[in-house]
Design an enzyme around this catalytic site. Sequence first.
Site: not given
Ligand code: DQA
Length: 147
Positions: A10-11, A18, A99, A78, A75, A88, A101, A108, A103, A112, A23
């Site tokens: 998401p996002n 954003r 995985e 959230a 990625n 699961d 990220h 942070r 950031s 997180r 980011y």
């Molecule tokens: C994120 C870190 C997450 O905490 C956040 O909710 C994101 C982006 C990152 O790529 O740094 O949406 O996954």
Amino acid sequence: MARVLVLNGPNLNLLGSREPAIYGHASLDDLIARLAATAAAAGVELSAFQSNAEHELINQVHAAKGNGIDAILINPGAYSHSSIALRDAFLAVELPFVEVHLSNIYNREPFRHHSYLSDIAAGVIVGFGPLSYELGLEALVRRLVAR
Ligand code: DQA
């Protein structure tokens, strides 16, 4: 040819506009295009999917094996910090995944600092912006070659 699926949660469709101080300025399309070039150079077939909906990400994980995917780079955004369902799904399909990220989630907010995926991932890369994805892909490719 090894096949890697890149999942973005998401996002992450808003990358570029954003919170650029956190980011960066690259859009998700830019990021995926660069990653696809890296993948092609490594002889890997890349496919990519982004969704703001938890169930759509889960459905992609479920379908991955049937679609001939060898490994997943994700990625989870959230959902990292909230989704037992996504955890699961990975446990169910037993596909290797990394995985990533953008950031450094550990410098942070405290909420997180925990990810429901990290302990079952092949590895985790945080804090390098789009380079996190490149490094994650490199790690997956080496793992696939070694198998
Ligand atoms: C994120 C870190 C997450 O905490 C956040 O909710 C994101 C982006 C990152 O790529 O740094 O949406 O996954």
